[in-house]
Motif scaffolding. Sequence first.
Motif, PDB file in Angstrom:
ATOM      1  N   THR A  66      28.202  12.924 -23.227  1.00 14.26           N
ATOM      2  CA  THR A  66      27.497  12.697 -21.959  1.00 14.26           C
ATOM      3  C   THR A  66      26.193  13.483 -21.916  1.00 14.26           C
ATOM      4  O   THR A  66      25.131  12.940 -21.569  1.00 14.26           O
ATOM      5  CB  THR A  66      28.384  13.098 -20.777  1.00 14.26           C
ATOM      6  OG1 THR A  66      29.600  12.318 -20.809  1.00 14.26           O
ATOM      7  CG2 THR A  66      27.674  12.848 -19.455  1.00 14.26           C
ATOM      8  N   VAL A  67      26.251  14.763 -22.279  1.00 15.52           N
ATOM      9  CA  VAL A  67      25.043  15.597 -22.279  1.00 15.52           C
ATOM     10  C   VAL A  67      24.019  15.054 -23.273  1.00 15.52           C
ATOM     11  O   VAL A  67      22.823  14.951 -22.969  1.00 15.52           O
ATOM     12  CB  VAL A  67      25.393  17.060 -22.617  1.00 15.52           C
ATOM     13  CG1 VAL A  67      24.129  17.891 -22.785  1.00 15.52           C
ATOM     14  CG2 VAL A  67      26.267  17.661 -21.519  1.00 15.52           C
ATOM     15  N   VAL A 100      20.082  20.895 -24.980  1.00 16.79           N
ATOM     16  CA  VAL A 100      21.469  20.439 -25.136  1.00 16.79           C
ATOM     17  C   VAL A 100      22.373  21.610 -25.542  1.00 16.79           C
ATOM     18  O   VAL A 100      23.460  21.801 -24.985  1.00 16.79           O
ATOM     19  CB  VAL A 100      21.552  19.306 -26.176  1.00 16.79           C
ATOM     20  CG1 VAL A 100      23.007  19.015 -26.545  1.00 16.79           C
ATOM     21  CG2 VAL A 100      20.898  18.041 -25.645  1.00 16.79           C
ATOM     22  N   PHE A 103      22.675  24.142 -22.579  1.00 19.49           N
ATOM     23  CA  PHE A 103      23.497  23.619 -21.481  1.00 19.49           C
ATOM     24  C   PHE A 103      24.979  23.613 -21.863  1.00 19.49           C
ATOM     25  O   PHE A 103      25.829  24.013 -21.062  1.00 19.49           O
ATOM     26  CB  PHE A 103      23.041  22.202 -21.129  1.00 19.49           C
ATOM     27  CG  PHE A 103      23.747  21.634 -19.928  1.00 19.49           C
ATOM     28  CD1 PHE A 103      23.351  21.974 -18.639  1.00 19.49           C
ATOM     29  CD2 PHE A 103      24.817  20.759 -20.079  1.00 19.49           C
ATOM     30  CE1 PHE A 103      24.007  21.459 -17.539  1.00 19.49           C
ATOM     31  CE2 PHE A 103      25.477  20.240 -18.981  1.00 19.49           C
ATOM     32  CZ  PHE A 103      25.077  20.592 -17.699  1.00 19.49           C
ATOM     33  N   GLN A 104      25.272  23.161 -23.094  1.00 20.77           N
ATOM     34  CA  GLN A 104      26.684  23.134 -23.531  1.00 20.77           C
ATOM     35  C   GLN A 104      27.260  24.540 -23.568  1.00 20.77           C
ATOM     36  O   GLN A 104      28.412  24.760 -23.190  1.00 20.77           O
ATOM     37  CB  GLN A 104      26.781  22.492 -24.929  1.00 20.77           C
ATOM     38  CG  GLN A 104      26.297  21.066 -24.992  1.00 20.77           C
ATOM     39  CD  GLN A 104      27.414  20.068 -24.754  1.00 20.77           C
ATOM     40  OE1 GLN A 104      28.304  20.300 -23.928  1.00 20.77           O
ATOM     41  NE2 GLN A 104      27.381  18.969 -25.446  1.00 20.77           N
ATOM     42  N   GLY A 116      27.133  16.614 -28.986  1.00 24.74           N
ATOM     43  CA  GLY A 116      25.997  16.318 -28.112  1.00 24.74           C
ATOM     44  C   GLY A 116      24.710  16.114 -28.885  1.00 24.74           C
ATOM     45  O   GLY A 116      23.954  15.169 -28.625  1.00 24.74           O
TER      46      GLY A 116
END
Length: 232
Positions: A66-67, A100, A103-104, A116
């Motif tokens: 999704t990310v 990415v 954020f993960q 991702g």
Amino acid sequence: MHIGIGRFRLGMRTFKTALSVVVCVLLFHVLGRDNPLIATIAAVVSLRQDMTSTVSIGKERILGNTVGSVAAMIYLVVQHFFPHTLFLQLVLLPILVAIVVIFQDGIDNNSGIITGIATFILITLSTPQAESVIVALDRIVDTFIGVGVAIFLNIVIKPPETEEQREIENDLTKLKEQEQALQNELSQIHDRIKDEEKKTSEAKTHLSFLLNLSMISFLSIQISSTQGHIWI
């Protein structure tokens, strides 16, 4: 279920992994979807010996895809307004890859970082711009399908207690090996700290000796000077 020849064996988990690929391919054929690649990979990666592990890995795959897909949408929207592909690949692509990863890591989904990034790069570098958003959404849906297949197979097909116990023992063995490796690494760190403390202590001793020596020399000079004045 356990079939083996020497060191080569077919266990329940192996059987379910192969079956998950078959189910994904058939399901995509029935639903009329194009390519079961992402779904089969998600099913194979997510499938574990127990439901808890399967759901956990499946969540990581879904979040990762999704990310990555959202980042790919952002890239392709920017590309629509600034069609300088090489410039965007050299500047915006690595920036979004870093975002990415950050954020993960921020949502504590480190296991989904590679997923991702792979999804992001796959969409941005291999998808026609006109189909970008559709492809990104399809990859998210495909991941849900693959994880759903893995969970379904774990519900329907449960391993015998003996094989489940064997798999648990194998996992415990791996955990013990990892624990031993961490202990060895920790011991090495402690040894390095002791060496550094020893070096620091020796440096302090040497410095103290030099200071004392300097003080003695200074006092000797002062005494000699005083004696010289007395004689005069």
